[in-house]
Design a protein around this motif. Structure first.
Motif, mmCIF file in Angstrom:
data_model
loop_
_atom_site.group_PDB
_atom_site.id
_atom_site.type_symbol
_atom_site.label_atom_id
_atom_site.label_comp_id
_atom_site.label_asym_id
_atom_site.label_seq_id
_atom_site.Cartn_x
_atom_site.Cartn_y
_atom_site.Cartn_z
ATOM 1 N N PHE A 168 -3.943 -3.124 1.564
ATOM 2 C CA PHE A 168 -5.291 -2.995 1.011
ATOM 3 C C PHE A 168 -5.675 -4.143 0.089
ATOM 4 C CE2 PHE A 168 -3.880 1.229 2.137
ATOM 5 C CZ PHE A 168 -5.006 1.785 2.743
ATOM 6 N N THR A 182 -7.743 5.007 2.423
ATOM 7 C CA THR A 182 -7.118 5.239 1.112
ATOM 8 C C THR A 182 -6.871 6.721 0.843
ATOM 9 O OG1 THR A 182 -9.261 5.347 -0.034
ATOM 10 C CG2 THR A 182 -8.193 3.177 0.121
ATOM 11 N N VAL A 242 -11.908 1.349 5.310
ATOM 12 C CA VAL A 242 -10.958 1.113 4.225
ATOM 13 C C VAL A 242 -10.953 2.301 3.260
ATOM 14 C CG1 VAL A 242 -10.451 -0.335 2.219
ATOM 15 C CG2 VAL A 242 -11.068 -1.389 4.394
#
Length: 331
Positions: A265, A22, A18
């Motif tokens: 997200f 980003t 994750v």
């Protein structure tokens, strides 16, 4: 080691992916707004780790496995990406501390939070400090020194106090009463080709990061598809062209604000969201519909945070709705 002390390797790997995903959005924000986004990121991450360590000490839990699982860093990163790039330092610190304390540890720590921690921290500072939270810079904002001066409240020279700030595209559209959409896009510097100027590329960057997470099977497609699909459909049904009372085209809503950050997200956060696939799809649909309603008729220009928190409350009902009732036992 006891089971409590054993780090969850699957959680660690997911959090690392994750954070990696980003990066495209972070770079796009840095290109668009300058150093403020990186300063916010450092402040949020440092605060989140400090709060996490303090709470673990108070609970007499081991620091290393919990600090190393990456969940605090992910919450802090998502929060920093959502905050205005040059908001005061104390606002970022307050938001990160609230996210960890009230969004995570108040309910027992990682894996037990009913609300998305990043969005809870964001919503708390938004309702508490609305003026600072709507102070967004124009594209290509301040340099490193100017960013540090603005964020930490150091006196600036008299030539550039707030001249770099402007209303966002969502703000401008919400308060517009007389200009057509074509006139807004032609005459307002906040508008780009389809959505907010530059923010279109930020959303596409987060879309690329989300596609990477889908390919890595960090989450399923149900919640993102539900959110983006419902946002597209309702904005299409309520779109009346380029009139002065128009609420924006479907592409405007998909490529403006925190849409893609939210879709890939935020709504995919596994703990505060539903477990089964059908419920995740319904969860995403609800977030998309509420986001549009808040953007169009609510008091806040971008409704992703409130939409997610409201749908967090609906998760138990969605789970029951998506789970077929057991067959009655017949004697």
């Amino acid at each position: 080691m006891t089971p409590l002390e054993q780090p969850d390797e699957r959680l660690q790997q997911a959090m690392k992916r994750v954070l990696l995903a980003t990066l495209p959005g972070l770079l796009a924000l840095f290109w668009l707004f300058g150093w403020g986004i990186l300063i916010n990121l450092l402040l949020a991450c440092a605060t989140a780790l400090a709060v996490e360590a303090a709470v673990l000490r108070l609970r007499q839990w081991p620091l290393r496995p919990f600090l190393g699982d990456g969940s605090a860093l992910v919450s802090a990163t998502l929060l920093a990406l959502a905050l205005p790039p040059y908001c005061p330092w104390w606002l970022t610190v307050s938001a990160a501390a609230c996210a960890l304390l009230f969004g995570k540890h108040l309910y027992g720590g990682v894996g037990k939070n009913p609300f998305n921690p990043a969005m809870l921290g964001y919503a708390l500072v938004l309702v508490s400090f609305p003026q600072q939270m709507t102070h967004w810079p124009a594209s290509h904002g301040l340099d490193l020194l100017g960013g540090l001066q603005q964020i930490f409240g150091i006196a600036l020279d008299s030539t550039a106090p707030d001249a770099w700030a402007q209303a966002t595209a969502l703000d401008s559209l919400r308060i517009n009463k007389s200009l057509t959409i074509d006139e807004l896009f032609a005459g307002n510097a906040a508008f780009g080709h389809f959505g907010g100027k530059g923010v279109e590329w930020v959303n596409l960057a987060f879309l690329a990061g989300g596609a990477f997470l889908l390919q890595q099977r960090v989450f399923s497609w149900h919640a993102p598809a539900g959110m983006l699909g419902s946002l597209f459909v309702i904005s299409l049904l309520c779109w009346n062209g380029s009139g002065s009372d128009s609420h924006g085209s479907p592409f405007f809503h998909l490529l403006t604000g925190a849409t893609m950050l939210g879709a890939f997200f935020i709504v995919t956060e596994p703990v505060s969201g539903p477990r089964c696939a059908k419920a995740r799809l319904l969860f995403g649909v609800g977030v998309g519909l509420l986001t549009y309603l808040i953007r169009t008729w609510g008091g806040y220009p971008d409704g992703v945070a409130f939409a997610v928190l409201l749908m967090n409350l609906a998760v138990p009902a969605l789970e029951r709705l998506a789970t077929p009732a057991p067959e009655p036992f017949l004697r």
